[in-house]
Write an enzyme that holds these catalytic residues in place. Structure first.
Site, PDB file in Angstrom:
ATOM      1  N   LEU A  27      25.379  73.451 -16.902  1.00 12.10           N
ATOM      2  CA  LEU A  27      25.881  74.408 -15.906  1.00 12.10           C
ATOM      3  C   LEU A  27      24.953  75.618 -15.880  1.00 12.10           C
ATOM      4  CD1 LEU A  27      29.739  74.960 -16.125  1.00 12.10           C
ATOM      5  CD2 LEU A  27      28.389  74.144 -14.190  1.00 12.10           C
ATOM      6  N   GLY A  62      13.196  62.056 -14.538  1.00 14.62           N
ATOM      7  CA  GLY A  62      12.379  62.801 -13.586  1.00 14.62           C
ATOM      8  C   GLY A  62      11.921  62.014 -12.375  1.00 14.62           C
ATOM      9  N   SER A  63      12.686  60.985 -11.982  1.00 16.85           N
ATOM     10  CA  SER A  63      12.254  60.238 -10.791  1.00 16.85           C
ATOM     11  C   SER A  63      12.392  61.103  -9.536  1.00 16.85           C
ATOM     12  CB  SER A  63      13.035  58.932 -10.640  1.00 16.85           C
ATOM     13  OG  SER A  63      14.377  59.170 -10.310  1.00 16.85           O
ATOM     14  N   HIS A  94      23.575  65.533  -6.602  1.00 16.67           N
ATOM     15  CA  HIS A  94      24.617  64.929  -7.436  1.00 16.67           C
ATOM     16  C   HIS A  94      24.929  63.532  -6.901  1.00 16.67           C
ATOM     17  CE1 HIS A  94      27.976  64.941 -10.217  1.00 16.67           C
ATOM     18  NE2 HIS A  94      28.697  64.393  -9.258  1.00 16.67           N
TER      19      HIS A  94
HETATM   20  C1  GAR Z   1      20.030  61.736 -10.496  1.00 16.78           C
HETATM   21  O1  GAR Z   1      20.655  60.552 -10.103  1.00 16.78           O
HETATM   22  C2  GAR Z   1      20.887  62.932 -10.158  1.00 16.78           C
HETATM   23  O2  GAR Z   1      21.661  62.737  -9.008  1.00 16.78           O
HETATM   24  C3  GAR Z   1      21.751  63.047 -11.382  1.00 16.78           C
HETATM   25  O3  GAR Z   1      20.876  62.765 -12.442  1.00 16.78           O
HETATM   26  C4  GAR Z   1      19.919  61.800 -12.024  1.00 16.78           C
HETATM   27  C5  GAR Z   1      18.558  62.229 -12.496  1.00 16.78           C
HETATM   28  O4  GAR Z   1      17.626  61.204 -12.306  1.00 16.78           O
HETATM   29  N1  GAR Z   1      22.318  64.355 -11.482  1.00 16.78           N
HETATM   30  C6  GAR Z   1      23.544  64.593 -11.940  1.00 16.78           C
HETATM   31  O5  GAR Z   1      24.292  63.729 -12.332  1.00 16.78           O
HETATM   32  C7  GAR Z   1      23.951  66.068 -11.921  1.00 16.78           C
HETATM   33  N2  GAR Z   1      25.327  66.229 -12.223  1.00 16.78           N
HETATM   34  P1  GAR Z   1      16.063  61.474 -12.462  1.00 16.78           P
HETATM   35  O6  GAR Z   1      15.852  62.178 -13.799  1.00 16.78           O
HETATM   36  O7  GAR Z   1      15.447  60.122 -12.454  1.00 16.78           O
HETATM   37  O8  GAR Z   1      15.621  62.335 -11.302  1.00 16.78           O
END
Ligand code: GAR
Length: 189
Positions: free
Chosen positions: A92, A12-13, A109
């Site tokens: 999805l 969740g950053s 992404h």
């Molecule tokens: C992010 O880097 C986002 O781009 C990726 O998941 C991470 C979540 O980080 N999303 C995908 O790969 C979608 N296909 P977070 O939980 O720290 O925000």
């Protein structure tokens, strides 16, 4: 005030970055709900700390996607959510939510789409040995990371760079770009 929901499966950053920018800049918007398909996800702790309501569910306890998306939709309607922001939601989106939110679901992404869609985009880029990767914000359609592109930022991969170093740089870039794009979308629509 525009109401948005953030969907996330992990740390969740990006949720945190959006939340911080929203309050720092006093957007005319509110994160009305955080939705997670992982009841133990760190994002839920972050949301609770920030005073944002959460809805966590176990996909396995539903008959299928249509059933759990119907349950999510009920929560979104209750809170009058207008936009769905995917921030590391590793599923999805199905027709139930797509029909309810046409052109109102966006995703971030960690690659320059259409390169490296799907899981582990950073690993795919490192394995392929590309010299430049990046991040993409796009509208969500029924495909896997295939919707119309809204914004992209490129990131060169340095010689000998570790996965951790690259991930950190990607995250930093995401935390700048995603709130910026969301802010504009909310202002324009
Ligand atoms: C992010 O880097 C986002 O781009 C990726 O998941 C991470 C979540 O980080 N999303 C995908 O790969 C979608 N296909 P977070 O939980 O720290 O925000």
């Amino acid at each position: 005030m525009k109401k948005i929901a953030v969907f996330a499966s992990g740390t969740g950053s990006n949720f945190e970055a959006i939340c911080n920018r929203l309050s720092l800049e006093n957007w005319d918007a509110e994160i009305a709900l955080v939705v997670s398909d992982k009841p133990n996800a760190k994002v839920l702790e972050k949301a609770e700390k920030a005073g944002v309501p959460t809805y966590a569910f176990q996909p396995k306890s539903f008959a299928g996607k249509e059933e759990f998306e119907t349950a999510i939709l009920e929560q979104l309607k209750l809170r009058q959510v207008e936009w769905i922001i995917l921030a590391g939601y590793m599923r999805l989106i199905g027709s139930t939510l797509l029909r309810a939110y046409p052109q109102r679901i966006v995703n971030i992404h960690p690659s320059l789409l259409p390169a490296f869609p799907g899981k582990d985009a950073i690993g795919q880029a490192l394995t392929q040995g590309v010299k430049v990767t990046g991040i993409t914000v796009h509208y969500v359609d029924e495909g896997m990371d295939t919707g119309p592109i809204i914004a992209q930022r490129a990131l060169p991969i340095q010689e000998g760079e570790t996965r951790e170093q690259l991930e950190n740089k990607m995250h930093k870039l995401e935390h700048e770009l995603y709130p910026e794009v969301i802010k504009k979308l909310l202002q324009q629509n």
